[in-house]
Enzyme design. Structure first.
Site, PDB file in Angstrom:
ATOM      1  N   TYR A  94      32.077  39.005  70.267  1.00 59.36           N
ATOM      2  CA  TYR A  94      31.381  38.914  68.991  1.00 59.36           C
ATOM      3  C   TYR A  94      30.611  37.600  68.928  1.00 59.36           C
ATOM      4  O   TYR A  94      30.900  36.652  69.661  1.00 59.36           O
ATOM      5  CB  TYR A  94      32.386  39.007  67.830  1.00 59.36           C
ATOM      6  CG  TYR A  94      31.745  39.356  66.506  1.00 59.36           C
ATOM      7  CD1 TYR A  94      31.139  40.581  66.310  1.00 59.36           C
ATOM      8  CD2 TYR A  94      31.734  38.433  65.461  1.00 59.36           C
ATOM      9  CE1 TYR A  94      30.545  40.900  65.101  1.00 59.36           C
ATOM     10  CE2 TYR A  94      31.138  38.741  64.245  1.00 59.36           C
ATOM     11  CZ  TYR A  94      30.543  39.978  64.076  1.00 59.36           C
ATOM     12  OH  TYR A  94      29.944  40.291  62.884  1.00 59.36           O
ATOM     13  N   ASN A 193      28.261  58.032  59.091  1.00 63.80           N
ATOM     14  CA  ASN A 193      29.614  58.180  58.568  1.00 63.80           C
ATOM     15  C   ASN A 193      30.418  56.890  58.674  1.00 63.80           C
ATOM     16  O   ASN A 193      31.581  56.843  58.287  1.00 63.80           O
ATOM     17  CB  ASN A 193      30.350  59.298  59.298  1.00 63.80           C
ATOM     18  CG  ASN A 193      30.445  59.044  60.787  1.00 63.80           C
ATOM     19  OD1 ASN A 193      29.434  58.751  61.431  1.00 63.80           O
ATOM     20  ND2 ASN A 193      31.635  59.136  61.354  1.00 63.80           N
ATOM     21  N   GLY A 195      31.312  52.808  57.786  1.00 59.33           N
ATOM     22  CA  GLY A 195      31.441  52.140  56.505  1.00 59.33           C
ATOM     23  C   GLY A 195      30.104  51.693  55.953  1.00 59.33           C
ATOM     24  O   GLY A 195      29.809  51.887  54.766  1.00 59.33           O
ATOM     25  N   ARG A 216      26.988  61.944  65.044  1.00 61.55           N
ATOM     26  CA  ARG A 216      27.308  62.646  66.284  1.00 61.55           C
ATOM     27  C   ARG A 216      27.924  64.001  65.965  1.00 61.55           C
ATOM     28  O   ARG A 216      28.682  64.147  65.002  1.00 61.55           O
ATOM     29  CB  ARG A 216      28.282  61.814  67.122  1.00 61.55           C
ATOM     30  CG  ARG A 216      27.686  60.572  67.745  1.00 61.55           C
ATOM     31  CD  ARG A 216      28.712  59.809  68.552  1.00 61.55           C
ATOM     32  NE  ARG A 216      29.774  59.260  67.708  1.00 61.55           N
ATOM     33  CZ  ARG A 216      30.845  58.616  68.170  1.00 61.55           C
ATOM     34  NH1 ARG A 216      31.001  58.455  69.485  1.00 61.55           N
ATOM     35  NH2 ARG A 216      31.748  58.135  67.350  1.00 61.55           N
ATOM     36  N   ARG A 218      30.450  67.051  66.155  1.00 62.04           N
ATOM     37  CA  ARG A 218      31.905  67.021  66.247  1.00 62.04           C
ATOM     38  C   ARG A 218      32.456  68.336  65.730  1.00 62.04           C
ATOM     39  O   ARG A 218      31.739  69.115  65.086  1.00 62.04           O
ATOM     40  CB  ARG A 218      32.452  65.856  65.421  1.00 62.04           C
ATOM     41  CG  ARG A 218      32.148  65.981  63.924  1.00 62.04           C
ATOM     42  CD  ARG A 218      32.340  64.667  63.207  1.00 62.04           C
ATOM     43  NE  ARG A 218      31.343  63.698  63.634  1.00 62.04           N
ATOM     44  CZ  ARG A 218      31.554  62.382  63.611  1.00 62.04           C
ATOM     45  NH1 ARG A 218      32.711  61.896  63.197  1.00 62.04           N
ATOM     46  NH2 ARG A 218      30.610  61.564  64.016  1.00 62.04           N
ATOM     47  N   TYR A 285      21.805  46.568  63.450  1.00 64.29           N
ATOM     48  CA  TYR A 285      22.932  45.754  62.999  1.00 64.29           C
ATOM     49  C   TYR A 285      24.198  46.039  63.792  1.00 64.29           C
ATOM     50  O   TYR A 285      25.261  45.465  63.514  1.00 64.29           O
ATOM     51  CB  TYR A 285      23.194  45.988  61.497  1.00 64.29           C
ATOM     52  CG  TYR A 285      23.677  47.378  61.148  1.00 64.29           C
ATOM     53  CD1 TYR A 285      25.044  47.631  60.977  1.00 64.29           C
ATOM     54  CD2 TYR A 285      22.789  48.434  60.966  1.00 64.29           C
ATOM     55  CE1 TYR A 285      25.496  48.899  60.648  1.00 64.29           C
ATOM     56  CE2 TYR A 285      23.232  49.697  60.639  1.00 64.29           C
ATOM     57  CZ  TYR A 285      24.583  49.930  60.480  1.00 64.29           C
ATOM     58  OH  TYR A 285      25.025  51.190  60.158  1.00 64.29           O
ATOM     59  N   MET A 288      26.874  50.498  69.018  1.00 67.18           N
ATOM     60  CA  MET A 288      28.028  51.297  69.407  1.00 67.18           C
ATOM     61  C   MET A 288      27.892  51.894  70.797  1.00 67.18           C
ATOM     62  O   MET A 288      28.875  52.028  71.534  1.00 67.18           O
ATOM     63  CB  MET A 288      28.260  52.411  68.379  1.00 67.18           C
ATOM     64  CG  MET A 288      28.704  51.920  67.014  1.00 67.18           C
ATOM     65  SD  MET A 288      28.646  53.227  65.757  1.00 67.18           S
ATOM     66  CE  MET A 288      29.613  54.505  66.550  1.00 67.18           C
ATOM     67  N   PHE A 310      19.846  42.384  62.027  1.00 65.15           N
ATOM     68  CA  PHE A 310      20.529  41.850  60.845  1.00 65.15           C
ATOM     69  C   PHE A 310      21.981  41.561  61.181  1.00 65.15           C
ATOM     70  O   PHE A 310      22.679  42.394  61.772  1.00 65.15           O
ATOM     71  CB  PHE A 310      20.473  42.816  59.656  1.00 65.15           C
ATOM     72  CG  PHE A 310      21.149  42.261  58.427  1.00 65.15           C
ATOM     73  CD1 PHE A 310      20.483  41.364  57.614  1.00 65.15           C
ATOM     74  CD2 PHE A 310      22.459  42.609  58.110  1.00 65.15           C
ATOM     75  CE1 PHE A 310      21.104  40.820  56.489  1.00 65.15           C
ATOM     76  CE2 PHE A 310      23.096  42.071  56.993  1.00 65.15           C
ATOM     77  CZ  PHE A 310      22.413  41.172  56.179  1.00 65.15           C
TER      78      PHE A 310
END
Length: 374
Positions: A94, A193, A195, A216, A218, A285, A288, A310
């Protein structure tokens, strides 16, 4: 509760750093230095002494609570979520990493127990959230400097208060800071989906904006679609549908988006760029997919799309504490009007942290894990 074998102290102080020290006054090299004590001021905390797999390096420890100084506030933590940034911090991946050993968690809500003689902004009983990252919220109690605390209404739903300072702040700032959007304008986003994604949907709807939300595929896609539409999503499509020519049919009823929000990277971000209106902005931001954002030369030349990034921590550095408090109060007003709810959450007792950590790292899990301290 698991207990360890030597004495140490913990204290959270103003700024992004906090210190952990052994009884001798020297900083311990790893979380294994911690142990139990019969001292009634002890608290429980999730500590990691080195970076790695959260399920392996995070341990539930007993720590001694520091004394309350004149500008300090003793806070009983009520609930704290597990966010992707928390996981990344523990893994060592991070943009900001607290000194080790460290208590996990960057956000949460607590209740003031007592305050030092110089404290004027909060009083016992008040609910507070943290204005800075890296202070460690995965614990039952802590002593913080008053200047890192922001008061929030105590009538907020617990889950909303616990998840207030990261995802909704990120969503609001991205919607407000990069394009001058007006009611009727559209926004497209991936990881809808997540947060942040759920907060974007709700805040956008409250502002009169229309959202195109990419997820995605599912097994329970229909259930997820219904849930996001109940939050205010206008369109919910899969990554595969985003790539189909039929995608252009959506823009027969709504304008092309001038703002795209990217938390995935790779092919997903490229497809978002293709859907942008000329001169539009893609804001990244998250990543993944762990793949770069790729923009074709034609998109840059003929559509003049803009690529921006951001990071909420940087926004806080660039703005005053009062501006952050104003942001928090704005979001609280959305919550109180019923326009912003917490993401789908699963409350897990602190002692069951292993289960919560494992669930937070599984794919296709739409429920945010929230550690409860009672």
């Amino acid at each position: 509760m698991w207990v360890c074998t030597s004495l140490c102290r913990i204290r959270a102080v103003a700024g992004p750093r906090h210190w952990l020290s052994l009884a001798s006054g020297h900083r311990g090299p790893a979380a294994s230095s911690y142990s139990a004590s019969a001292d009634p001021s002890q608290v429980r905390a999730l500590v990691y002494g080195h970076h790695g797999d959260p399920a392996k390096v995070v341990e539930l420890k007993n720590l001694e609570l520091a004394a309350v100084g004149g500008s300090d506030v003793r806070v009983k933590m009520l609930a704290a979520p597990i966010n992707p940034a928390d996981i990344n911090m523990i893994q060592g991946n991070y943009g900001f990493l607290p000194k080790l050993p460290a208590v996990g968690g960057n956000e949460g809500v607590g209740q003031v127990v007592s305050a030092g003689s110089h404290v004027t902004g909060v009083k016992p009983g008040d609910w507070v959230v943290l204005a800075e990252p890296g202070l460690g919220t995965w614990r039952t109690e802590a002593v913080f400097s008053e200047k890192v605390l922001v008061s929030v209404p105590s009538d907020l739903p617990l889950q909303s208060a616990a998840t207030l300072t990261v995802n909704p702040c990120t969503a609001y700032r991205m919607l407000m800071d990069f394009e001058q959007l007006h009611p009727g304008d559209s926004v497209i986003q991936n990881a809808s989906n997540s947060g942040v994604g759920q907060a974007v949907i709700q805040i956008a709807a409250a502002l009169g904006l229309r959202t195109i939300n990419v997820v995605r595929d599912r097994p329970d896609i229909q259930k997820l679609t219904e849930r996001l539409k109940n939050l205010g999503a206008e369109h919910v499509i899969t990554e595969e549908e985003l790539r189909k020519p039929e995608m252009k049919n959506i823009f027969k009823t709504i304008p092309q988006p001038r703002l795209a929000l990217n938390c995935v990277g790779g092919k997903s971000s490229t497809e978002l760029l293709r859907q942008l209106a000329p001169g539009g902005t893609l804001v990244t931001y998250g990543g993944m997919a762990k793949q770069p954002v790729t923009a074709s030369v034609s998109l840059l030349i003929f559509k003049d799309v803009r690529l921006r990034g951001f990071w909420l921590s940087q926004w806080k550095k660039d703005h005053s504490a009062e501006q952050f408090k104003e942001l928090i109060l704005t979001l609280c007003s959305f919550i109180q009007r019923g326009q912003l709810t917490a993401p789908t959450c699963s409350e897990v007792p602190l002692q069951d942290y292993q289960r919560a950590l494992e669930a937070s790292m599984k794919p296709f899990v739409s429920s945010k894990q929230i550690l409860t301290m009672c």
